[in-house]
Design a protein around this motif. Structure first.
Motif, PDB file in Angstrom:
ATOM      1  N   ASN A  79      11.237  41.915 -68.503  1.00 18.28           N
ATOM      2  CA  ASN A  79      11.668  41.529 -67.248  1.00 18.28           C
ATOM      3  C   ASN A  79      12.700  42.510 -66.856  1.00 18.28           C
ATOM      4  O   ASN A  79      14.012  42.266 -66.269  1.00 18.28           O
ATOM      5  CB  ASN A  79      12.243  40.092 -67.166  1.00 18.28           C
ATOM      6  N   PRO A  80      12.603  43.912 -67.085  1.00 20.50           N
ATOM      7  CA  PRO A  80      13.486  44.671 -66.341  1.00 20.50           C
ATOM      8  C   PRO A  80      13.648  44.985 -65.145  1.00 20.50           C
ATOM      9  O   PRO A  80      12.833  44.335 -64.087  1.00 20.50           O
ATOM     10  CB  PRO A  80      12.843  46.262 -66.909  1.00 20.50           C
ATOM     11  N   SER A  81      14.916  45.145 -64.401  1.00 21.74           N
ATOM     12  CA  SER A  81      15.157  45.141 -63.165  1.00 21.74           C
ATOM     13  C   SER A  81      14.637  46.513 -62.738  1.00 21.74           C
ATOM     14  O   SER A  81      15.169  47.622 -63.244  1.00 21.74           O
ATOM     15  CB  SER A  81      16.712  45.310 -62.802  1.00 21.74           C
ATOM     16  N   ILE A  82      13.950  46.793 -61.790  1.00 26.62           N
ATOM     17  CA  ILE A  82      13.212  48.038 -61.178  1.00 26.62           C
ATOM     18  C   ILE A  82      13.446  48.137 -59.736  1.00 26.62           C
ATOM     19  O   ILE A  82      13.163  47.198 -58.897  1.00 26.62           O
ATOM     20  CB  ILE A  82      11.953  48.009 -61.619  1.00 26.62           C
ATOM     21  N   TRP A  83      13.766  49.448 -59.392  1.00 27.46           N
ATOM     22  CA  TRP A  83      13.857  49.641 -57.827  1.00 27.46           C
ATOM     23  C   TRP A  83      13.870  51.180 -57.559  1.00 27.46           C
ATOM     24  O   TRP A  83      13.963  51.977 -58.352  1.00 27.46           O
ATOM     25  CB  TRP A  83      15.433  49.243 -57.298  1.00 27.46           C
ATOM     26  N   TYR A  84      13.136  51.320 -56.697  1.00 27.18           N
ATOM     27  CA  TYR A  84      12.886  52.759 -55.835  1.00 27.18           C
ATOM     28  C   TYR A  84      14.287  53.353 -55.401  1.00 27.18           C
ATOM     29  O   TYR A  84      15.215  52.746 -55.262  1.00 27.18           O
ATOM     30  CB  TYR A  84      11.908  52.663 -54.613  1.00 27.18           C
TER      31      TYR A  84
END
Length: 233
Positions: free
Chosen positions: A170-175
């Protein structure tokens, strides 16, 4: 290293606004001790040196390591090492673990990305952060990616799957950097270039405060890059 890689490292060395914007994204996740994998000529290592008590910077290219060492010579809290981090004998080189391991635009250069991420867990203390920046949008892959040695660009789903497969659930991912998409598309997909014009990099750097201001207050639905932060359990 290719001419394209050298182009980017040398031009981004002068792109202070852009480098600071990139670094601002990772700063909350660093901690006091950091390993930087793929430091290149030290563009981000110099920023790490200002914010961390201890930093180890690693790159496999001897010429880039020499440049990084020269730039960091006055920083006793930073050690720059020439090594191929994908080789297994490096996985037990350090007695202590790190609060974070950082890879900025490196993972896409690695054929077996899951194996590398899994191995980097060995350098993290429990609760430590793996912080990664990669090129986004698979449809945007172009001669500029190929020339610089990219195996791939990532979707959110693919990056999440890569982290999960490597044991970082469950990594935190963002553009990041929506404004950079048109330039990469036009230079790479339309014109078929392997690098943009130097003047384009300089102009983009001047406009970064505006782009950063927009992304600080509005949701970013897409971007030229993706960040991911995973936690070692």
């Amino acid at each position: 290293m290719s001419n394209a890689q050298t182009f980017w490292l040398e031009n981004l060395k002068l792109a202070d606004n852009y480098n600071n914007w990139i670094f601002a994204q990772i700063l909350p996740h660093l901690g006091n001790s950091v390993m930087e994998v793929g430091c290149g000529n030290g563009n981000f290592t110099v920023l790490l040196a200002e914010h961390c008590d201890r930093a180890i910077a690693v790159d496999m290219d001897t010429s880039y390591v020499a440049r990084a060492k020269s730039r960091l010579a006055h920083k006793p809290n930073v050690n720059v090492i020439q090594a191929d981090i994908t080789q297994t004998h490096w996985r037990s080189q350090f007695d202590s673990k790190f609060d974070s391991v950082v890879m900025l635009d490196v993972l896409e250069h690695i054929e077996d990305d899951v194996d590398l991420l899994r191995s980097l867990s060995d350098y993290l203390q429990p609760g430590g952060k793996l912080v990664v920046k990669v090129p986004a949008l698979e449809w945007l892959y172009s001669p500029m990616d190929r020339e610089i040695g990219h195996y791939r660009r990532y979707s959110k789903a693919r990056l999440s799957e890569t982290f999960n497969s490597a044991g970082f659930a469950n990594p935190s991912i963002w553009y990041f950097n929506m404004a950079g998409i048109p330039g990469w598309w036009f230079n790479g997909k339309v014109l078929g270039r392997t690098t943009p014009g130097t003047e384009q990099v300089g102009l983009f750097n001047k406009l970064v405060p505006m782009f950063q201001g927009v992304e600080n207050v509005l949701p970013v639905p897409t971007g030229l890059s993706l960040y991911a932060v995973g936690t070692k359990m």
